[in-house]
Design a protein around this motif. Structure first.
Motif, short mmCIF file in Angstrom:
data_model
loop_
_atom_site.label_atom_id
_atom_site.label_comp_id
_atom_site.label_asym_id
_atom_site.label_seq_id
_atom_site.Cartn_x
_atom_site.Cartn_y
_atom_site.Cartn_z
N ARG A 142 0.83 -1.20 0.00
CA ARG A 142 0.00 0.00 0.00
C ARG A 142 0.88 1.27 0.00
O ARG A 142 1.89 1.31 0.69
CB ARG A 142 -0.84 -0.01 1.28
CG ARG A 142 -1.83 1.11 1.41
CD ARG A 142 -2.44 1.12 2.80
NE ARG A 142 -3.29 -0.02 3.11
CZ ARG A 142 -4.58 -0.14 2.74
NH1 ARG A 142 -5.16 0.82 2.07
NH2 ARG A 142 -5.26 -1.21 3.08
N ILE A 143 0.45 2.26 -0.76
CA ILE A 143 1.09 3.58 -0.66
C ILE A 143 0.41 4.28 0.51
O ILE A 143 -0.81 4.43 0.52
CB ILE A 143 0.90 4.40 -1.95
CG1 ILE A 143 1.48 3.66 -3.15
CG2 ILE A 143 1.57 5.77 -1.81
CD1 ILE A 143 1.13 4.30 -4.49
N ARG A 144 1.20 4.70 1.49
CA ARG A 144 0.59 5.40 2.62
C ARG A 144 0.73 6.91 2.41
O ARG A 144 1.28 7.37 1.41
CB ARG A 144 1.23 4.93 3.93
CG ARG A 144 1.06 3.41 4.08
CD ARG A 144 1.52 2.91 5.40
NE ARG A 144 0.42 2.90 6.36
CZ ARG A 144 0.57 2.55 7.63
NH1 ARG A 144 1.76 2.22 8.10
NH2 ARG A 144 -0.46 2.54 8.43
N GLN A 145 0.21 7.66 3.37
CA GLN A 145 0.06 9.11 3.13
C GLN A 145 1.38 9.84 2.94
O GLN A 145 1.41 10.95 2.42
CB GLN A 145 -0.73 9.74 4.28
CG GLN A 145 -2.18 9.31 4.30
CD GLN A 145 -3.01 10.12 5.27
OE1 GLN A 145 -2.94 11.34 5.30
NE2 GLN A 145 -3.79 9.43 6.09
N ASN A 146 2.47 9.22 3.39
CA ASN A 146 3.78 9.85 3.20
C ASN A 146 4.37 9.53 1.82
O ASN A 146 5.52 9.84 1.55
CB ASN A 146 4.77 9.41 4.28
CG ASN A 146 4.93 7.90 4.35
OD1 ASN A 146 4.39 7.17 3.52
ND2 ASN A 146 5.67 7.42 5.33
N SER B 289 6.69 15.86 10.52
CA SER B 289 8.11 15.53 10.67
C SER B 289 8.97 15.92 9.47
O SER B 289 10.19 15.95 9.57
CB SER B 289 8.28 14.01 10.86
OG SER B 289 7.55 13.57 11.96
N CYS B 290 8.37 16.19 8.35
CA CYS B 290 9.16 16.46 7.15
C CYS B 290 9.97 17.75 7.35
O CYS B 290 9.39 18.84 7.47
CB CYS B 290 8.23 16.59 5.93
SG CYS B 290 9.14 16.91 4.41
N PRO B 291 11.31 17.68 7.36
CA PRO B 291 12.12 18.85 7.73
C PRO B 291 11.96 20.03 6.78
O PRO B 291 12.09 21.18 7.19
CB PRO B 291 13.56 18.33 7.68
CG PRO B 291 13.47 16.85 7.60
CD PRO B 291 12.12 16.51 7.05
N THR B 292 11.72 19.79 5.51
CA THR B 292 11.64 20.89 4.55
C THR B 292 10.21 21.18 4.11
O THR B 292 10.00 21.96 3.17
CB THR B 292 12.49 20.57 3.30
OG1 THR B 292 12.03 19.32 2.76
CG2 THR B 292 13.96 20.46 3.62
N ARG B 293 9.25 20.53 4.77
CA ARG B 293 7.83 20.71 4.45
C ARG B 293 7.54 20.31 2.99
O ARG B 293 6.59 20.81 2.37
CB ARG B 293 7.36 22.17 4.67
CG ARG B 293 7.64 22.69 6.05
CD ARG B 293 6.70 22.05 7.09
NE ARG B 293 7.08 22.47 8.42
CZ ARG B 293 7.81 21.74 9.27
NH1 ARG B 293 8.25 20.54 8.93
NH2 ARG B 293 8.08 22.17 10.47
N SER B 294 8.38 19.46 2.47
CA SER B 294 8.14 18.96 1.11
C SER B 294 6.84 18.16 1.08
O SER B 294 6.06 18.23 0.14
CB SER B 294 9.32 18.09 0.68
OG SER B 294 9.08 17.48 -0.55
N SER C 161 3.59 18.27 2.29
CA SER C 161 2.76 19.31 2.88
C SER C 161 1.34 18.85 3.16
O SER C 161 0.59 19.52 3.86
CB SER C 161 2.73 20.53 1.96
OG SER C 161 2.28 20.14 0.69
N ALA C 162 0.94 17.73 2.59
CA ALA C 162 -0.41 17.19 2.77
C ALA C 162 -0.35 15.71 2.41
O ALA C 162 0.61 15.26 1.77
CB ALA C 162 -1.40 17.92 1.86
N PRO C 163 -1.36 14.93 2.81
CA PRO C 163 -1.34 13.51 2.47
C PRO C 163 -1.18 13.30 0.96
O PRO C 163 -1.81 13.99 0.16
CB PRO C 163 -2.71 13.01 2.94
CG PRO C 163 -3.10 13.95 4.03
CD PRO C 163 -2.53 15.27 3.64
#
Ligand code: SF4
Length: 253
Positions: free
Chosen positions: A143-147, A190-195, A197-199
């Motif tokens: 499964r591809i999860r939200q990250n 947790s994403c350090p660069t906010r790359s 930004s949403a699911p």
């Protein structure tokens, strides 16, 4: 014996636990999802438009009828603790850069067998010829999860490979990977660069992998530099899976 059964037998013999086959038409809706992502981020078309051809590999290879996908787990490698805050684990055990690695050897044997079966194939190990996570999802491997990571039951430390083939085959698997819990947003926070930004959204322009390794012109500002923290590289390195010891106890996340 059906070709799918022959492939199943060979995969088992080679120790390939996760593989499947989807018809090429199953990829078409990838184009819709990609369009949604392009619409969500700045300069989406410029960043992601080049991947639109992945939705129908027949635009490049008109003879393609199906896609074989294999997931290789790399969570059993020990990585020195000192490296972990600085380098993406995947790129330290990257089978693509080391044809002599056990995983790469296995895939070469698998491909040779596909040719023995009389299949015409084409593959591209480094960047792929289709959307690998989407194909793996359609083949039922996980499964591809939200990250945006692709998960199998053992976790997300996996590498995906795909072969486009000239025969109409299908072998869709089942998996037991749970969906993300409702309201969870730990990865986004947790994403350090906010790359992320949403699911299911990611801005490639600010991803650490691209910021630390791309030769393309990138918006590398002081602010982004701060956000990078201790990361040195999230991309291709000359370290590879022959450099590190396998963990006999398994592991991975
Ligand atoms: S952190 Fe939460 S939302 Fe993100 S991938 Fe994991 S479970 Fe899904």
């Amino acid at each position: 014996m059906a070709i799918e059964e022959n492939i199943q037998r060979k995969a088992q013999e080679l120790g390939i636990g996760k593989w499947g086959i989807l018809k090429v038409e199953a990829m078409f809706d990838y184009g819709e999802r990609l369009r949604e992502r392009m619409d969500r981020i700045p300069q989406g078309e410029a960043l992601y438009g080049r991947f639109m051809k992945f939705a129908d590999p027949r635009t490049t290879f008109p003879w393609v009828k199906s896609i074989i996908v294999v997931a290789s787990f790399y969570g059993h490698y020990h990585i020195p603790q000192a490296l972990l805050p600085h380098y993406g684990k995947y790129y330290l055990v990257d089978m693509r850069l080391n044809p002599a690695s056990p995983e790469s050897q296995t895939l070469q044997d698998f491909e040779a067998y596909l040719h023995e079966l009389g299949l015409r194939t084409v593959t591209e190990a480094q960047y792929g010829l289709t959307a690998l996570r989407w194909a793996a999802s359609k083949a039922g491997l996980g499964r591809i999860r939200q990250n945006n990571f692709f998960y199998i039951e053992e976790g997300s430390w996996i590498a995906l490979n795909a072969w486009l083939i000239d025969r109409e085959l299908e072998c869709i698997k089942t998996h037991h990977v749970p969906a993300c819990p409702p309201q969870c947003s730990c990865c986004i926070r947790s994403c350090p660069t906010r790359s992320l930004s949403a699911p299911y959204t990611m801005n490639m322009a600010t991803c650490i992998r691209r910021l630390t390794t791309s030769s393309e012109a990138i918006p590398y500002t002081d602010e982004v530099n701060q956000m990078l923290g201790t990361w040195i590289s999230g991309g291709f390195l000359q370290g590879n899976s022959s450099t590190f010891q396998r963990n006999p106890y398994g592991g991975g996340s």
